[in-house]
Scaffold this active site. Structure first.
Site, mmCIF file in Angstrom:
data_model
loop_
_atom_site.group_PDB
_atom_site.id
_atom_site.type_symbol
_atom_site.label_atom_id
_atom_site.label_comp_id
_atom_site.label_asym_id
_atom_site.label_seq_id
_atom_site.Cartn_x
_atom_site.Cartn_y
_atom_site.Cartn_z
ATOM 1 N N PHE A 143 0.873 -1.176 0.000
ATOM 2 C CA PHE A 143 0.000 0.000 0.000
ATOM 3 C C PHE A 143 0.906 1.221 0.000
ATOM 4 C CE2 PHE A 143 -1.872 3.227 2.878
ATOM 5 C CZ PHE A 143 -3.199 3.324 2.485
ATOM 6 N N THR A 167 0.595 8.305 13.177
ATOM 7 C CA THR A 167 1.318 8.409 14.452
ATOM 8 C C THR A 167 0.314 8.556 15.612
ATOM 9 O OG1 THR A 167 1.372 10.809 14.291
ATOM 10 C CG2 THR A 167 3.243 9.609 13.323
ATOM 11 N N GLY A 201 -6.853 -1.010 8.928
ATOM 12 C CA GLY A 201 -5.458 -1.396 9.172
ATOM 13 C C GLY A 201 -5.055 -1.152 10.616
ATOM 14 N N GLU A 245 0.808 3.778 9.958
ATOM 15 C CA GLU A 245 -0.658 3.847 9.839
ATOM 16 C C GLU A 245 -1.224 4.973 10.707
ATOM 17 O OE1 GLU A 245 -2.827 0.322 9.105
ATOM 18 O OE2 GLU A 245 -1.044 -0.793 8.512
ATOM 19 N N ILE A 303 7.586 1.928 2.045
ATOM 20 C CA ILE A 303 6.492 1.010 1.731
ATOM 21 C C ILE A 303 6.756 -0.409 2.249
ATOM 22 C CG2 ILE A 303 4.968 0.146 -0.094
ATOM 23 C CD1 ILE A 303 4.948 3.289 0.521
ATOM 24 N N GLY A 354 20.154 -6.283 33.434
ATOM 25 C CA GLY A 354 21.188 -6.187 32.389
ATOM 26 C C GLY A 354 20.913 -7.140 31.229
ATOM 27 N N GLU A 363 0.136 11.006 17.577
ATOM 28 C CA GLU A 363 -0.407 12.375 17.549
ATOM 29 C C GLU A 363 -1.595 12.433 16.582
ATOM 30 O OE1 GLU A 363 2.833 11.578 17.181
ATOM 31 O OE2 GLU A 363 3.675 12.367 19.033
ATOM 32 N N GLU A 365 4.951 9.619 1.079
ATOM 33 C CA GLU A 365 5.971 10.085 0.133
ATOM 34 C C GLU A 365 7.106 10.707 0.942
ATOM 35 O OE1 GLU A 365 4.044 12.812 -2.531
ATOM 36 O OE2 GLU A 365 2.740 11.256 -3.369
HETATM 37 C C1 LIG Z 1 8.749 0.933 9.006
HETATM 38 C C2 LIG Z 1 7.721 1.790 8.341
HETATM 39 C C3 LIG Z 1 6.773 1.214 7.521
HETATM 40 C C4 LIG Z 1 5.835 2.011 6.860
HETATM 41 N N1 LIG Z 1 4.942 1.426 5.980
HETATM 42 C C5 LIG Z 1 4.174 2.241 5.189
HETATM 43 C C6 LIG Z 1 3.386 1.668 4.125
HETATM 44 O O1 LIG Z 1 3.342 0.442 3.923
HETATM 45 N N2 LIG Z 1 2.685 2.513 3.330
HETATM 46 C C7 LIG Z 1 2.700 3.869 3.518
HETATM 47 O O2 LIG Z 1 2.039 4.564 2.750
HETATM 48 N N3 LIG Z 1 3.419 4.430 4.530
HETATM 49 C C8 LIG Z 1 4.175 3.651 5.364
HETATM 50 N N4 LIG Z 1 4.938 4.196 6.375
HETATM 51 C C9 LIG Z 1 4.911 5.647 6.572
HETATM 52 C C10 LIG Z 1 4.235 6.045 7.872
HETATM 53 O O3 LIG Z 1 2.853 5.831 7.780
HETATM 54 C C11 LIG Z 1 4.629 7.483 8.153
HETATM 55 O O4 LIG Z 1 5.994 7.478 8.531
HETATM 56 C C12 LIG Z 1 3.776 8.116 9.232
HETATM 57 O O5 LIG Z 1 2.464 8.276 8.781
HETATM 58 C C13 LIG Z 1 4.336 9.485 9.682
HETATM 59 O O6 LIG Z 1 4.634 10.286 8.588
HETATM 60 P P1 LIG Z 1 6.083 11.002 8.512
HETATM 61 O O7 LIG Z 1 7.092 9.949 8.743
HETATM 62 O O8 LIG Z 1 6.142 11.752 7.244
HETATM 63 O O9 LIG Z 1 6.100 11.972 9.733
HETATM 64 P P2 LIG Z 1 5.530 13.506 9.732
HETATM 65 O O10 LIG Z 1 4.156 13.542 9.165
HETATM 66 O O11 LIG Z 1 6.550 14.385 9.142
HETATM 67 O O12 LIG Z 1 5.443 13.747 11.309
HETATM 68 C C14 LIG Z 1 6.598 14.049 12.109
HETATM 69 C C15 LIG Z 1 6.103 14.299 13.522
HETATM 70 O O13 LIG Z 1 5.176 15.405 13.532
HETATM 71 C C16 LIG Z 1 3.933 14.990 14.087
HETATM 72 N N5 LIG Z 1 2.839 15.664 13.416
HETATM 73 C C17 LIG Z 1 2.619 15.797 12.080
HETATM 74 N N6 LIG Z 1 1.458 16.421 11.854
HETATM 75 C C18 LIG Z 1 0.920 16.704 13.057
HETATM 76 C C19 LIG Z 1 -0.260 17.340 13.505
HETATM 77 N N7 LIG Z 1 -1.165 17.812 12.637
HETATM 78 N N8 LIG Z 1 -0.485 17.454 14.835
HETATM 79 C C20 LIG Z 1 0.405 16.963 15.722
HETATM 80 N N9 LIG Z 1 1.555 16.355 15.372
HETATM 81 C C21 LIG Z 1 1.810 16.213 14.062
HETATM 82 C C22 LIG Z 1 3.892 13.487 13.864
HETATM 83 O O14 LIG Z 1 2.991 12.850 14.740
HETATM 84 C C23 LIG Z 1 5.336 13.108 14.116
HETATM 85 O O15 LIG Z 1 5.576 13.018 15.492
HETATM 86 C C24 LIG Z 1 5.833 3.411 7.066
HETATM 87 C C25 LIG Z 1 6.781 3.979 7.926
HETATM 88 C C26 LIG Z 1 7.730 3.209 8.536
HETATM 89 C C27 LIG Z 1 8.774 3.869 9.418
#
Ligand SMILES: Cc1cc2nc3c(=O)[nH]c(=O)nc-3n(C[C@H](O)[C@H](O)[C@H](O)COP(=O)(O)OP(=O)(O)OC[C@H]3O[C@@H](n4cnc5c(N)ncnc54)[C@H](O)[C@@H]3O)c2cc1C
Length: 385
Positions: free
Chosen positions: A127, A370, A247, A368, A161, A345, A372, A131
């Site tokens: 999925f 955070t 999910g 899926e 992904i 430990g 927050e 980006e």
């Molecule tokens: C191991 C792994 C597997 C993943 N698998 C998938 C996948 O299969 N498909 C897919 O599409 N994505 C996938 N992701 C992406 C994942 O869903 C995103 O990393 C996640 O949604 C957070 O987006 P970001 O990393 O861009 O963080 P950001 O959106 O940049 O957020 C950074 C910080 O700011 C906070 N923040 C952002 N906006 C707000 C707000 N409005 N209010 C308060 N706090 C906020 C966030 O909570 C976080 O603490 C995966 C990520 C990882 C690490």
């Protein structure tokens, strides 16, 4: 342990749980350390998972699936995560993030073409919403789809992904009309293998869930026909959000499974390890940790299965799924930390598994949506009410 806590599972759901539990103990557990230490994708498990119906848990029999309910799906994910979180997320991304949207929004043709191969494990699904510059703010898609006659030209990069490097099928989100914001997003079913213009990046070197392969996926002038559009043009955001609602129940169950691993290992350790002439489990501090872990694990499972029951009953479950994911993921990190503390430990070294549980639990607070974002979703539902 914890077998008495069954949330009124039906006879069939109990059988599914026992099957998943036996499978996890006999096939998943022996590989778990290799999966973690060597960042090993446990390919050999896929046919075995498929033979038990776990690659198509809620896919209808008509499309080659096991046609079980969402509660059963949650139970399977928990049991797999108890032994190996990487394996559980390979299965959950495939089922809930790839199969589910095709099932819910696909045409009969699309379902017949893709679901049997996905449910049999011949195809692995992924999925692609996130980006490099767009995570939580998922409406701000930049990967583009431009209509050219009866085809679409796709350009852009998707990040992080799950299953990406191994996937055959990708449920992909693209922006067609940025001026319409989230209503300008399309969704496509993309065949990944031997598709000109589709490539995957290097496998990410992650803190945890190390055997779950993660990479970016690039689309460079990738052409697909109209028949690959999932839903109508502009339906993409709706498809993405409703897919993530379901999910999140799986991620909550994954978090419960990891926390249960921390608890079960800690109970065993506390009865063996001696300090001051007695097992450390005799000390009230250790008992308090164990008791708190047990209460919170059961509470998280209740939230997750209650959300799954609502999904099965066809009533709204978005708030319940977000609550389950939020509570379970934070609970899981806390239980893993307590597990390390109980192990002293020995909890800090790779000879024991508890340090892995912490590394694996942490991701459940991020992907899926955070923690927050879950809080925003929950409050949003309450303010709407
Ligand atoms: C191991 C792994 C597997 C993943 N698998 C998938 C996948 O299969 N498909 C897919 O599409 N994505 C996938 N992701 C992406 C994942 O869903 C995103 O990393 C996640 O949604 C957070 O987006 P970001 O990393 O861009 O963080 P950001 O959106 O940049 O957020 C950074 C910080 O700011 C906070 N923040 C952002 N906006 C707000 C707000 N409005 N209010 C308060 N706090 C906020 C966030 O909570 C976080 O603490 C995966 C990520 C990882 C690490």
């Amino acid at each position: 342990m914890l077998d008495s806590f069954d949330f009124d599972l039906s006879e069939e759901q109990r059988l599914v749980r026992q099957t998943a539990k036996d499978f996890a103990a006999s096939e998943v557990a022996p590989l778990a350390r290799k999966v973690d230490h060597e960042h090993y994708f446990p390919k050999e498990l896929i046919p075995k998972l498929s033979s038990l119906g776990f690659m198509g848990v809620f896919t209808p029999e008509a499309y080659g699936g096991a046609e079980l309910d969402y509660v059963s799906y949650g139970v399977v994910v928990e049991e797999l995560a108890r032994m190996c979180a990487s394996t559980s997320v390979i299965v959950s991304a495939h089922n809930s993030l790839c199969i589910w949207p095709i099932l819910a929004f696909g045409t009969e043709e699309q379902k017949k073409k893709y679901l049997p191969k996905l449910a049999s494990g011949e195809y692995l699904g992924c999925f692609a919403l996130s980006e490099p510059g767009t995570g939580s703010d998922a409406a701000r898609q930049t990967c583009s789809s431009v209509k050219e006659g009866t085809s679409w030209r796709i350009n852009g990069v998707k990040n992080w992904i799950t299953n990406g490097p191994e996937a055959d099928i990708c449920v992909l989100f693209t922006m067609e009309k940025p001026e319409l914001k989230h209503k300008g997003i399309n969704c496509f079913i993309i065949e990944m293998k031997n598709h000109e213009g589709v490539s995957t990046g290097k496998k990410e070197d992650k803190l945890g869930i190390c055997g779950s392969p993660t990479s970016n996926i690039s689309f460079e002038d990738t052409l697909v026909g109209d028949e690959q559009l999932l839903g109508a043009p502009g339906d993409g955001f709706k498809i993405a959000m409703s897919t993530l609602d379901g999910g999140r129940i799986g991620i909550a169950c994954q978090a419960v499974g990891i926390a249960r691993a921390a608890l079960e290992d800690s109970v065993a350790y506390a009865q063996e390890r001696k300090a001051f002439g007695q097992p450390i489990g005799k000390f009230q501090s250790i008992q308090n940790y164990i008791a708190d872990m047990s209460c919170r694990i059961d509470a998280a499972r209740l939230l997750a299965l209650a959300a799954a029951k609502r999904k099965d009953a066809g009533v709204p479950y978005g708030r319940e799924a977000a609550q389950a994911k939020l509570f379970a993921s934070e609970m899981s990190v806390d239980c893993a930390l307590k597990g390390i503390q109980i192990h002293g430990g020995y909890g800090y070294v790779k000879e024991f598994n508890v340090e892995r549980y912490l590394r694996d639990a942490k991701i459940t607070e991020i992907y899926e949506g955070t923690s927050e974002i879950q809080r925003l979703v929950i409050a949003g539902h309450l303010f709407k009410a």
